[in-house]
Design a protein around this motif. Structure first.
Motif, mmCIF file in Angstrom:
data_model
loop_
_atom_site.group_PDB
_atom_site.id
_atom_site.type_symbol
_atom_site.label_atom_id
_atom_site.label_comp_id
_atom_site.label_asym_id
_atom_site.label_seq_id
_atom_site.Cartn_x
_atom_site.Cartn_y
_atom_site.Cartn_z
ATOM 1 N N CYS A 101 0.672 -1.116 0.167
ATOM 2 C CA CYS A 101 -0.121 0.027 0.004
ATOM 3 C C CYS A 101 0.928 1.212 0.093
ATOM 4 O O CYS A 101 2.069 0.960 0.379
ATOM 5 C CB CYS A 101 -0.905 0.040 1.252
ATOM 6 N N CYS A 103 -0.029 4.199 1.676
ATOM 7 C CA CYS A 103 -0.338 5.304 2.636
ATOM 8 C C CYS A 103 0.802 5.395 3.726
ATOM 9 O O CYS A 103 0.885 6.455 4.265
ATOM 10 C CB CYS A 103 -1.676 4.979 3.475
ATOM 11 N N SER A 146 -3.162 -3.610 0.053
ATOM 12 C CA SER A 146 -4.452 -3.215 0.834
ATOM 13 C C SER A 146 -4.936 -1.878 0.482
ATOM 14 O O SER A 146 -5.674 -1.451 1.147
ATOM 15 C CB SER A 146 -4.080 -3.103 2.594
ATOM 16 N N LYS A 176 -12.704 -4.442 1.911
ATOM 17 C CA LYS A 176 -12.076 -3.679 3.159
ATOM 18 C C LYS A 176 -12.905 -2.521 3.208
ATOM 19 O O LYS A 176 -13.119 -1.809 2.332
ATOM 20 C CB LYS A 176 -10.654 -3.568 2.743
ATOM 21 N N TYR A 182 -9.885 1.312 12.235
ATOM 22 C CA TYR A 182 -8.265 1.574 11.928
ATOM 23 C C TYR A 182 -7.428 2.456 12.717
ATOM 24 O O TYR A 182 -6.391 2.792 12.481
ATOM 25 C CB TYR A 182 -8.293 1.984 10.450
ATOM 26 N N PHE A 185 -4.088 2.020 14.191
ATOM 27 C CA PHE A 185 -3.351 1.268 13.161
ATOM 28 C C PHE A 185 -2.685 2.668 12.584
ATOM 29 O O PHE A 185 -1.295 2.587 12.360
ATOM 30 C CB PHE A 185 -3.813 0.563 12.149
ATOM 31 N N ARG A 186 -3.325 3.688 12.337
ATOM 32 C CA ARG A 186 -2.792 4.674 11.735
ATOM 33 C C ARG A 186 -1.993 5.697 12.769
ATOM 34 O O ARG A 186 -0.993 6.191 12.246
ATOM 35 C CB ARG A 186 -3.990 5.574 11.378
ATOM 36 N N ARG A 198 -10.850 7.985 3.382
ATOM 37 C CA ARG A 198 -10.553 6.816 2.556
ATOM 38 C C ARG A 198 -11.823 6.478 1.944
ATOM 39 O O ARG A 198 -11.856 5.195 1.426
ATOM 40 C CB ARG A 198 -9.733 5.784 3.186
ATOM 41 N N GLN A 202 -12.485 2.862 -0.069
ATOM 42 C CA GLN A 202 -12.897 1.886 0.776
ATOM 43 C C GLN A 202 -14.160 1.595 0.759
ATOM 44 O O GLN A 202 -14.906 2.710 0.532
ATOM 45 C CB GLN A 202 -12.120 2.115 2.315
ATOM 46 N N LYS A 229 -12.028 -7.136 6.086
ATOM 47 C CA LYS A 229 -11.671 -6.356 7.073
ATOM 48 C C LYS A 229 -12.361 -5.215 7.111
ATOM 49 O O LYS A 229 -12.938 -4.519 6.303
ATOM 50 C CB LYS A 229 -10.110 -5.965 6.493
ATOM 51 N N VAL A 254 -8.580 -6.215 13.449
ATOM 52 C CA VAL A 254 -7.983 -4.842 13.267
ATOM 53 C C VAL A 254 -7.528 -4.299 14.628
ATOM 54 O O VAL A 254 -8.175 -4.672 15.763
ATOM 55 C CB VAL A 254 -8.398 -3.776 12.199
ATOM 56 N N SER A 255 -6.713 -3.152 14.337
ATOM 57 C CA SER A 255 -6.335 -2.643 15.789
ATOM 58 C C SER A 255 -7.221 -2.116 16.441
ATOM 59 O O SER A 255 -7.116 -2.189 17.816
ATOM 60 C CB SER A 255 -5.508 -1.262 15.038
ATOM 61 N N TYR A 294 -3.313 -9.044 16.223
ATOM 62 C CA TYR A 294 -2.283 -8.560 17.169
ATOM 63 C C TYR A 294 -2.542 -9.484 18.450
ATOM 64 O O TYR A 294 -1.492 -9.307 19.298
ATOM 65 C CB TYR A 294 -2.545 -6.967 17.584
#
Ligand code: PBG
Length: 305
Positions: A101, A103, A146, A176, A182, A185-186, A198, A202, A229, A254-255, A294
């Motif tokens: 990706c 980003c 992704s 996604k 998210y 994660f960012r 996004r 997305q 996701k 995800v996060s 995680y």
């Protein structure tokens, strides 16, 4: 005897964040127990992951310099490329997947090239293909786009084939969604968009049938594994995809799903181990063959007990 679903260490893929520098191991504030690590440290971490019985990791990169086109993404001496080589050298049997990706590498934080505040689908494809090829050249076992640009799976497949990597599979982030989960994660990947969001590339959380269309297109283009996701709030999508297609299904826990449980547990509001295992088994029960999480290390430690 009558339990219908079980979790095994084999089901997990553990995410790792590679940053620049040496001897760096910085805990991510909103993701306790997760770290930004330099190549030397991430390699040690990878060894620990493998010794627990987890077969695979997925690598995310945090470059020292970001620019408009995210050129760090396909730098042969980028942190991810270095980490792939180091891990394959020190832990050769650990399966190394890379997130493909833009980003994390663009100064504006979007997943593609931007013109007049809009992400440009087609010009981005070429860069994603270059990134995937550079990961394969460094020794990655599988690439995982992704970005959610249209037609990227085919573009990456053709580029890998042309460059001599016809055997490298593609796990596409196929369905996604544009998700608030998210958020942490960012912070981890330092990839929060500077402007906008996004939502133009997305998916809308309200859409279910569209996910099947996205997955069908990616499989047609050559995806070997398809991903849904996030996981927790999209169990119906995981189930639909599993029912409708014959390829393995991955789900990204995800996060934000991780951080919510960690935070509630820290406050004494929830039983962390039970909540974690219930969440993971529900993802498996819904139909996921593989879970990116995680929690992988914590869960596998419990499973191994
Ligand atoms: C990059 C990417 C993101 C995640 C994985 N790859 C962030 C995003 O799309 O904003 C999120 C993973 C997580 O929240 O754990 N596009």
């Amino acid at each position: 005897m009558v339990r219908e679903t079980s979790l095994s260490p084999d089901n997990f893929i553990y995410p790792l964040f590679v940053t620049f520098g040496k001897n760096v191991r910085r805990e991510i504030k909103s993701m306790p127990g997760c770290y930004q690590e330099s190549v030397d440290m991430v390699t040690k971490h990878a060894k620990e992951v493998f010794s627990l019985g987890i077969p695979a990791v997925i690598l995310f990169g945090i470059p020292e310099q970001k620019d408009e086109i995210g050129s760090g993404a396909f730098d042969p001496h980028g942190e991810v490329q270095k980490a792939i080589r180091a891990i394959k050298n020190k832990v050769p049997d650990l399966y190394v997947i890379t997130d493909v990706c833009m980003c994390e590498y663009t100064s504006h934080g979007h997943c593609g090239i931007v013109k007049d505040s809009d992400v440009q689908n087609d010009p981005t494809l070429e860069l994603l293909a270059k990134e995937a090829v550079s990961h394969a050249q460094a020794g990655a076992d599988m690439v995982a786009p992704s970005d959610m640009m249209d037609n990227r799976v085919e573009t990456i497949r053709l580029a890998l084939d042309e460059e001599g990597f016809p055997e490298i599979p593609i796990m596409s982030y196929a369905a996604k969604y544009s998700s608030a989960f998210y958020g942490p994660f960012r912070e981890a990947a330092e990839s929060t968009p500077l402007f906008g969001d996004r939502r133009t590339y997305q998916m809308d959380p309200a859409n279910r049938r569209e996910a099947l269309k996205e997955v069908a297109l990616d499989i047609e283009e050559g995806a070997d594994i398809v991903m849904v996701k996030p996981a927790m709030t999209y169990l119906d999508i995981i189930s639909d995809v599993k029912e409708s297609f014959e390829v393995p299904v991955a789900a990204y826990n995800v996060s934000g799903e991780y951080s919510c449980i960690k935070a509630a547990a820290k406050l004494g509001w929830i039983d962390e181990e039970r909540a974690m295992m219930e969440l993971l088994i529900s993802i498996k029960r819904a139909g996921a063959d593989l879970i990116l999480s995680y929690f992988a290390k914590d869960a596998v430690r419990l499973l191994n007990k």
